[in-house]
Design a protein around this motif. Structure first.
Motif, PDB file in Angstrom:
ATOM      1  N   GLN A   1      63.748  21.306  50.081  1.00 24.47           N
ATOM      2  CA  GLN A   1      63.950  20.574  51.337  1.00 24.47           C
ATOM      3  C   GLN A   1      62.745  19.676  51.582  1.00 24.47           C
ATOM      4  O   GLN A   1      61.607  20.048  51.279  1.00 24.47           O
ATOM      5  CB  GLN A   1      64.161  21.557  52.488  1.00 24.47           C
TER       6      GLN A   1
ATOM      7  N   LEU B   1      69.697  35.120  64.310  1.00 23.69           N
ATOM      8  CA  LEU B   1      70.359  35.148  65.612  1.00 23.69           C
ATOM      9  C   LEU B   1      69.351  34.891  66.733  1.00 23.69           C
ATOM     10  O   LEU B   1      69.608  34.145  67.674  1.00 23.69           O
ATOM     11  CB  LEU B   1      71.032  36.512  65.827  1.00 23.69           C
ATOM     12  N   GLN B   2      68.174  35.504  66.597  1.00 24.74           N
ATOM     13  CA  GLN B   2      67.130  35.319  67.594  1.00 24.74           C
ATOM     14  C   GLN B   2      66.745  33.848  67.698  1.00 24.74           C
ATOM     15  O   GLN B   2      66.587  33.300  68.789  1.00 24.74           O
ATOM     16  CB  GLN B   2      65.919  36.155  67.202  1.00 24.74           C
TER      17      GLN B   2
ATOM     18  N   ALA C   1      69.032  39.294  61.923  1.00 26.04           N
ATOM     19  CA  ALA C   1      68.499  39.473  63.272  1.00 26.04           C
ATOM     20  C   ALA C   1      67.593  38.301  63.645  1.00 26.04           C
ATOM     21  O   ALA C   1      67.693  37.743  64.742  1.00 26.04           O
ATOM     22  CB  ALA C   1      67.739  40.788  63.374  1.00 26.04           C
TER      23      ALA C   1
ATOM     24  N   LEU D   1      62.417  35.372  72.911  1.00 24.73           N
ATOM     25  CA  LEU D   1      63.263  34.309  72.355  1.00 24.73           C
ATOM     26  C   LEU D   1      62.477  33.023  72.127  1.00 24.73           C
ATOM     27  O   LEU D   1      62.756  32.270  71.210  1.00 24.73           O
ATOM     28  CB  LEU D   1      64.439  34.029  73.282  1.00 24.73           C
TER      29      LEU D   1
ATOM     30  N   ARG E   1      70.410  15.258  62.407  1.00 23.14           N
ATOM     31  CA  ARG E   1      69.647  16.266  61.662  1.00 23.14           C
ATOM     32  C   ARG E   1      69.664  17.557  62.475  1.00 23.14           C
ATOM     33  O   ARG E   1      68.832  17.785  63.343  1.00 23.14           O
ATOM     34  CB  ARG E   1      68.205  15.810  61.434  1.00 23.14           C
TER      35      ARG E   1
ATOM     36  N   LEU F   1      59.064  27.454  57.883  1.00 24.29           N
ATOM     37  CA  LEU F   1      60.214  27.263  58.762  1.00 24.29           C
ATOM     38  C   LEU F   1      59.911  26.244  59.848  1.00 24.29           C
ATOM     39  O   LEU F   1      60.761  25.417  60.198  1.00 24.29           O
ATOM     40  CB  LEU F   1      60.622  28.593  59.395  1.00 24.29           C
TER      41      LEU F   1
ATOM     42  N   ILE G   1      60.323  22.947  58.347  1.00 20.88           N
ATOM     43  CA  ILE G   1      61.736  22.607  58.121  1.00 20.88           C
ATOM     44  C   ILE G   1      62.413  22.236  59.441  1.00 20.88           C
ATOM     45  O   ILE G   1      63.160  21.264  59.531  1.00 20.88           O
ATOM     46  CB  ILE G   1      62.464  23.785  57.447  1.00 20.88           C
TER      47      ILE G   1
ATOM     48  N   THR H   1      69.660  21.701  62.667  1.00 15.99           N
ATOM     49  CA  THR H   1      69.196  22.852  61.881  1.00 15.99           C
ATOM     50  C   THR H   1      70.130  24.038  62.096  1.00 15.99           C
ATOM     51  O   THR H   1      70.601  24.285  63.199  1.00 15.99           O
ATOM     52  CB  THR H   1      67.773  23.247  62.295  1.00 15.99           C
TER      53      THR H   1
ATOM     54  N   VAL I   1      70.818  21.112  58.253  1.00 22.10           N
ATOM     55  CA  VAL I   1      69.661  21.551  57.479  1.00 22.10           C
ATOM     56  C   VAL I   1      69.604  23.070  57.488  1.00 22.10           C
ATOM     57  O   VAL I   1      69.671  23.693  58.548  1.00 22.10           O
ATOM     58  CB  VAL I   1      68.364  20.974  58.089  1.00 22.10           C
ATOM     59  N   ASN I   2      69.492  23.655  56.312  1.00 21.69           N
ATOM     60  CA  ASN I   2      69.382  25.109  56.204  1.00 21.69           C
ATOM     61  C   ASN I   2      68.008  25.571  56.688  1.00 21.69           C
ATOM     62  O   ASN I   2      66.986  25.148  56.165  1.00 21.69           O
ATOM     63  CB  ASN I   2      69.597  25.516  54.735  1.00 21.69           C
ATOM     64  N   ALA I   3      67.963  26.450  57.696  1.00 12.60           N
ATOM     65  CA  ALA I   3      66.702  27.055  58.140  1.00 12.60           C
ATOM     66  C   ALA I   3      66.749  28.534  57.776  1.00 12.60           C
ATOM     67  O   ALA I   3      67.307  29.347  58.506  1.00 12.60           O
ATOM     68  CB  ALA I   3      66.515  26.872  59.641  1.00 12.60           C
ATOM     69  N   PRO I   4      66.196  28.882  56.615  1.00 16.71           N
ATOM     70  CA  PRO I   4      66.372  30.243  56.095  1.00 16.71           C
ATOM     71  C   PRO I   4      65.423  31.249  56.733  1.00 16.71           C
ATOM     72  O   PRO I   4      64.250  31.296  56.412  1.00 16.71           O
ATOM     73  CB  PRO I   4      66.061  30.077  54.604  1.00 16.71           C
ATOM     74  N   PHE I   5      65.944  32.065  57.661  1.00 13.17           N
ATOM     75  CA  PHE I   5      65.125  33.086  58.292  1.00 13.17           C
ATOM     76  C   PHE I   5      65.168  34.361  57.460  1.00 13.17           C
ATOM     77  O   PHE I   5      65.951  34.489  56.517  1.00 13.17           O
ATOM     78  CB  PHE I   5      65.618  33.347  59.723  1.00 13.17           C
TER      79      PHE I   5
ATOM     80  N   MET J   1      69.539  31.865  69.514  1.00 20.63           N
ATOM     81  CA  MET J   1      69.587  32.148  70.946  1.00 20.63           C
ATOM     82  C   MET J   1      68.377  31.594  71.675  1.00 20.63           C
ATOM     83  O   MET J   1      68.441  31.235  72.840  1.00 20.63           O
ATOM     84  CB  MET J   1      69.703  33.654  71.166  1.00 20.63           C
ATOM     85  N   GLY J   2      67.236  31.553  70.982  1.00 21.97           N
ATOM     86  CA  GLY J   2      66.033  31.022  71.596  1.00 21.97           C
ATOM     87  C   GLY J   2      65.971  29.504  71.539  1.00 21.97           C
ATOM     88  O   GLY J   2      64.983  28.909  71.946  1.00 21.97           O
TER      89      GLY J   2
ATOM     90  N   ILE K   1      68.288  42.620  69.939  1.00 21.09           N
ATOM     91  CA  ILE K   1      67.607  42.240  68.700  1.00 21.09           C
ATOM     92  C   ILE K   1      66.505  43.260  68.440  1.00 21.09           C
ATOM     93  O   ILE K   1      65.642  43.469  69.284  1.00 21.09           O
ATOM     94  CB  ILE K   1      67.008  40.830  68.809  1.00 21.09           C
TER      95      ILE K   1
ATOM     96  N   ASP L   1      76.115  34.463  74.986  1.00 23.62           N
ATOM     97  CA  ASP L   1      74.868  33.863  74.530  1.00 23.62           C
ATOM     98  C   ASP L   1      75.109  32.818  73.449  1.00 23.62           C
ATOM     99  O   ASP L   1      74.345  31.880  73.303  1.00 23.62           O
ATOM    100  CB  ASP L   1      73.928  34.941  73.987  1.00 23.62           C
TER     101      ASP L   1
ATOM    102  N   GLN M   1      65.616  27.689  68.947  1.00 21.35           N
ATOM    103  CA  GLN M   1      64.756  27.166  67.876  1.00 21.35           C
ATOM    104  C   GLN M   1      65.578  26.327  66.900  1.00 21.35           C
ATOM    105  O   GLN M   1      65.062  25.411  66.291  1.00 21.35           O
ATOM    106  CB  GLN M   1      64.084  28.302  67.101  1.00 21.35           C
ATOM    107  N   THR M   2      66.847  26.712  66.729  1.00 20.40           N
ATOM    108  CA  THR M   2      67.713  25.949  65.828  1.00 20.40           C
ATOM    109  C   THR M   2      68.941  25.474  66.609  1.00 20.40           C
ATOM    110  O   THR M   2      69.231  25.969  67.698  1.00 20.40           O
ATOM    111  CB  THR M   2      68.200  26.805  64.647  1.00 20.40           C
TER     112      THR M   2
ATOM    113  N   THR N   1      62.266  33.951  50.425  1.00 18.19           N
ATOM    114  CA  THR N   1      63.564  33.787  51.094  1.00 18.19           C
ATOM    115  C   THR N   1      63.803  32.351  51.549  1.00 18.19           C
ATOM    116  O   THR N   1      64.925  31.974  51.854  1.00 18.19           O
ATOM    117  CB  THR N   1      63.693  34.696  52.331  1.00 18.19           C
TER     118      THR N   1
END
Lengths: 173, 490, 335
Positions: free
Chosen positions: A55, C205-206, C202, B137, C164, B450, B453, C166, C194-198, C209-210, B320, C231, C212-213, B183
């Protein structure tokens, strides 16, 4: 001899004064420095083969390895330039005990799957107690057997850990 | 207020109280064993909780949780073998006290600190729960990265006087953490095609080898047995003692709680950060830190247990999990058809406030068991002849690392770490930075990448939360640097 | 202070090297042979090991434990569960697949078996290595956005001014990531999303919900509680949404796109396991699956029951392997 092992450069010097046979020099730190530099080199070489980021804005999978390579290299050079006197090699007799317990532990881990938990633990405890200076054979055998059985009960029975059965396959529940 | 009464009513049930006592006792056993953690105890008893009422099952699990997180410090203090990673920060000061014949005092400081941390944590949790949801969050990748940086400066605090070797140790930990699946990119780093290495090197077997087994090897060399004085001094606390502990304990509790709230970091680093801050707060009077200072010990102890309450915040308010144990807890609640989240507070106040009050009870039970147990454990360890103590210690270490995933691979990792730890101790390298590096490396890297990204550039550095954390990091690092320069100058 | 005994060390050393030699010989002789195994009369005559490749407490672990507990009677033997975790499941898969294919070692299957090989993480080819026994549950991947997002429907993803966006996933190479990439390819969204790989579901999802994405992809069962609580808002589901979402959430098929992506739970054995044993296990596990208490358990944990028998499940894993291989190559993750 102090029970406290080398914790700070300070106590190490004291430590060595009471033990004339212990070798004190700056050689140890120089060896450590070379090992650190070799690690840096190895990591750097490995990082060369890592793929580029997939990326655009991602610094990529090789970025942190490069950073650590740089850090290790700098720290290794610093250690090479400013080695501290330290005692690394204990006397020969002590070295043998250390080697013996290490080999014993490795063999124990290797036999765990083959002989099963109880037999290998029993054997290890017997040898190790002997190495630790235990004299009375009967007591050693008894304590080792009881400890092995008790640990099996605690871990396999109560904590539900899957332990290798080995020789006793089918004998113990 | 009526919610509290409903909660109290739910807890005031003989069965619940019995389950709490059982839970805490089980927790103390699993926590004290190296490698076996609260997660194992909680997971084993989870199916059992399905048959219980939600509040009963939850209290059993929370008892185990609190007890295990506390008890990891018992072997850390007595034999330099932390039972859980959160207790690694207690090794230096706790074991130094034990070697001075103060094992009883050290264990009492530990149980008092754990209890205070837990209670302050639960109170903060109950008061702040709704706010905490949005705090957790709002904690994005950029903030995780900055938090990891801040925590990395702790390396300086635990390696004072031998900064260079401490930094090498930390860098080594970062390098070990590189091994395994990345990852972000799905690339297996430094694995040589081995599926075991693809999952990375777990820091628990490394910790067991580095601390517990390396120590056992040294004892074999010396054949001196346990270095507690044969007649350990009984300790009775006074008011002055409590006064000396209080500031560090409160500071540790607050820090541990805040770090515990952030999902995924858990209490493992909270204790180190709290230790660092307690040392800094002691200003000129910090010479004894690392050599048996009860303030250092109590700050780490209170932080790790305050973290247990903190971890419940995202668990209860968002559903969570903050760590693996709270993930299992969510399972125990959802199996009864209840869903953790804001709705739980309105729909089941008996459960939510029951958990708050019950967790307080857990810590009171812990205080009782731990306080009166402290003399017992010290004497128990003293009574076992060294001939059997250290061999059994090695067996426990092998068992603990094997049971992580029924795999000899972790035993091998543990043995390699033991040799490494032995060499490092001989060479004057501090051990804690290696573990700190291993825990924080992945958090920092993932956070940074991240953030890049998500934002596409470095603009995230200027967001409020990351910026505050960055300033704290700069201050902490600058402080450590000045301290080191001064000590080399003099 | 003890006295040193040099001969003691020598004796211990000699003893340990003897033991080491013996150990090497024993291990050399006892390696499992990977040849196919003769079917056994009266199978099963002892307890069966089940390797769960994920940690205790998760859905794979919980459902397996419940299923085999029910199956003790139907299969006429006891089961021993062992968790061998790590490497996105690769450690546990490898361990079960390397065991003797005699029906006495099984494993909990997950869709990762069909994915990991493409990334060079572990050498598992479902067609060559895996014998499916039964599938008992599945959950399709779905995409959702935070409640306050301006995106209301799946089409908004294509028409939004923001080019763009995420999407939080549970790590590159995970099923939720590949499900997302496959969807992006068929819907022509690969340049906008865009893939945001966490690190895990969990965290993903966080992040969503926050705020960020902009969006998140995850399993329908995992998304459901947050969709129900308001949510998150589900935009589309990449498969058959049996039991998971309200009807108004469209499937990709309804939207006119040919892509589906499903996470599964099942049981498998190493390839080479005698057909009689596979059939026996498939039948008795199916009986356990249909029992009242297993159904009740699945319902309370929010998972559905979608059954595939041994042949169907085996073929499914092979097909998925090919499909995800194509996705991985098309998005250029590996050469």
């Amino acid at each position: 001899m102090s029970a406290q092992h080398a914790e700070t450069p300070n106590t190490e010097t004291e430590h060595s004064q009471t033990q004339p046979s212990t070798q004190v020099s700056r050689t140890a730190d120089r060896v450590f420095a070379v090992v650190v530099l070799l690690l840096a080199a190895g990591l750097g070489l490995a990082a060369l083969t890592f793929p580029a980021a997939t990326q655009d804005s991602d610094p990529g999978t090789a970025a942190l390895p490069w950073l650590i390579t740089a850090a290790l290299a700098v720290l290794g050079v610093l250690l090479l330039l400013r080695p501290q006197p330290s005692a690394v090699l204990p006397p020969a007799s002590v070295r043998r005990t250390a080697a013996a317990i290490l080999i014993l532990t490795v063999v124990y881990a290797g036999l765990l799957d083959v002989l099963g938990f109880i037999p290998s633990t029993f054997a290890f405890l017997c040898c190790a107690s002997r190495l630790m200076g235990g004299r009375r054979w009967l007591q050693i055998l008894l304590v080792s057997a009881l400890t092995a059985a008790a640990l099996h009960l605690l871990f396999a029975g109560l904590l539900d850990v899957h332990l290798p059965a080995g020789l006793l396959e089918g004998v113990i529940p | 207020m009526s919610d509290w009464l409903i909660g109290l009513e739910a807890i005031a049930d003989p069965l619940v109280l019995l389950l709490i006592v059982c839970g805490v006792s089980i927790g103390i056993v699993v926590g004290a064993l190296p490698g076996i953690s609260a997660t194992v105890g909680v997971a084993i008893l989870l199916p059992f909780t399905f048959a219980l009422e939600p509040i009963q099952g939850t209290m059993l699990l929370l008892g185990i949780y609190g007890g295990a997180v506390y008890a990891g410090s018992i072997p850390a203090i007595l034999v330099r073998a932390p039972g859980t990673p959160a207790s690694a920060a207690s090794v230096d000061d706790g074991n130094a006290l034990a070697r001075q014949g103060q094992a009883d005092q050290a264990l009492k400081v530990s149980v008092l600190g754990s209890t205070l941390g837990g209670i302050i944590g639960v109170i903060l949790l109950a008061l702040l729960a709704p706010v905490l949801a949005s705090f957790a969050l709002g904690f994005g990748p950029a903030a995780y990265f900055m938090l990891a940086l801040l925590a990395l400066t702790v390396v300086a605090a635990v390696s004072e006087g031998r900064m260079l070797k401490g930094l090498i140790s930390g860098a080594l930990g970062l390098a070990i953490a590189l091994i395994g699946l990345d990852t972000i990119q799905g690339f297996p780093r430094l694995t040589g095609g081995s599926p075991e290495l693809a999952s990375g090197i777990d820091y628990i077997p490394v910790m067991i080898g580095l601390f517990a087994v390396a120590e056992a090897f040294l004892q074999f060399e010396n054949r001196l047995g346990i270095s507690l004085k044969a007649k350990g001094q009984r300790f009775s606390p006074g008011l002055g003692w409590l006064k000396k502990l209080a500031p560090s304990a409160i500071l540790g509790s607050v820090i541990g709680f805040i770090i515990g709230v952030i999902p995924g970091t858990g209490g493992d680093i909270g204790s180190f950060v709290a230790y660092n801050e307690a040392k800094r707060a002691a200003r000129k009077d910090r010479r004894n830190f690392g050599h048996g200072d009860i303030r250092g010990l109590v700050s780490a102890e209170s932080a790790k247990n305050a973290g247990t309450a903190g971890a419940l915040a995202p668990t209860l308010t968002l559903g969570i999990p903050g760590d693996v144990t709270s993930a299992v807890l969510i399972g125990a609640i959802t199996v009864h058809g209840l869903q953790p989240g804001p709705a739980l507070f309105d729909g089941s106040p008996d459960l939510v406030y029951g958990i708050f009050i019950g967790f307080l009870v857990v810590y009171l039970v812990l205080l009782l068991l731990g306080w009166f147990g402290s003399g017992l454990w010290a004497r128990m360890i003293e009574r076992v002849p060294a001939t059997y103590l250290w061999p059994t210690g090695i067996v426990l270490a092998v068992l603990g690392s094997y049971s992580l995933r029924s795999n000899l691979f972790d035993v091998m990792v543990m043995l390699i770490a033991a040799v490494l730890g032995y060499v490092m101790i001989k060479g004057g390298f501090p051990l804690a930075p290696l573990i700190i590096g291993m825990i924080l490396g992945p958090i920092a890297e993932e956070g940074f990448r991240l953030a890049m990204i998500l934002e596409g550039d470095l603009s995230w550095v200027l967001q409020p939360l990351p910026l505050v954390l960055l300033l704290m990091t700069v201050a902490s690092a600058g402080f450590a640097l000045r301290r080191e320069l001064r000590s080399t100058a003099s | 202070m003890s006295v040193h005994h040099p001969d003691l060390h020598r004796r211990v050393l000699a003893g340990t090297s003897l033991a080491l030699g013996a150990a090497l010989i024993i291990t050399a002789c006892s390696g499992p042979d990977q040849q196919s195994v003769q079917a056994e009369e009266g199978f099963p005559s002892r307890s069966i090991d089940v390797v769960v490749p994920f940690a205790p407490g998760g859905s794979a672990d919980g459902t397996t434990r419940q299923l085999v507990a029910e199956a003790e009677e139907a299969c006429g033997t006891s089961f021993v569960i062992r968790n061998e975790t790590g490497g996105a499941g690769s450690v546990g898969f490898r361990s079960a697949l390397d065991s003797t294919p005699d029906g006495y070692t099984l494993g909990t299957a997950a869709i990762e078996m069909s994915i990991l090989e493409h990334f060079g993480i572990v050498d598992i080819l479902p067609e060559r290595d895996v014998q499916g026994i039964i599938q008992y549950s599945e959950q399709p991947v779905a995409i959702a956005v935070p409640a306050d997002s301006p995106l209301e429907t799946f089409e908004d993803l294509q028409t939004s001014e923001n080019d763009r966006m995420t999407v939080a996933t549970s790590g590159t190479g995970s099923i939720y990531h590949l499900g997302f990439e496959g969807m992006a390819l068929v819907a022509g969204l690969e340049d906008r999303l865009v893939n945001a790989p966490f690190d895990g579901t969990a965290s993903a999802l966080q992040a969503a919900m926050g705020g960020q994405t902009d969006a998140v992809t995850a399993g329908a069962a995992e998304l459901r509680p947050f969709v129900e609580s308001g949510d998150l808002r589900a935009l589309a589901v990449f498969g058959d949404p049996v039991d998971y979402f309200p009807e108004e959430v469209p499937t990709l098929e309804e939207l006119g796109y040919d892509w589906d992506s499903t996470a599964v739970l099942g049981i498998y054995a190493p390839a080479g396991t005698p057909d009689e044993h596979v059939e026996f296990l498939s039948d008795c596990l199916d009986e356990a699956r249909q029992s009242e208490s297993f159904s009740e358990y699945m319902e309370t944990t929010g998972l559905n029951q979608v059954h595939r028998d041994a042949q169907e499940f085996d073929a499914f894993l092979d097909e998925e392997y090919d499909r995800y291989g194509e996705v991985v190559r098309e998005i250029g993750l590996v050469e």
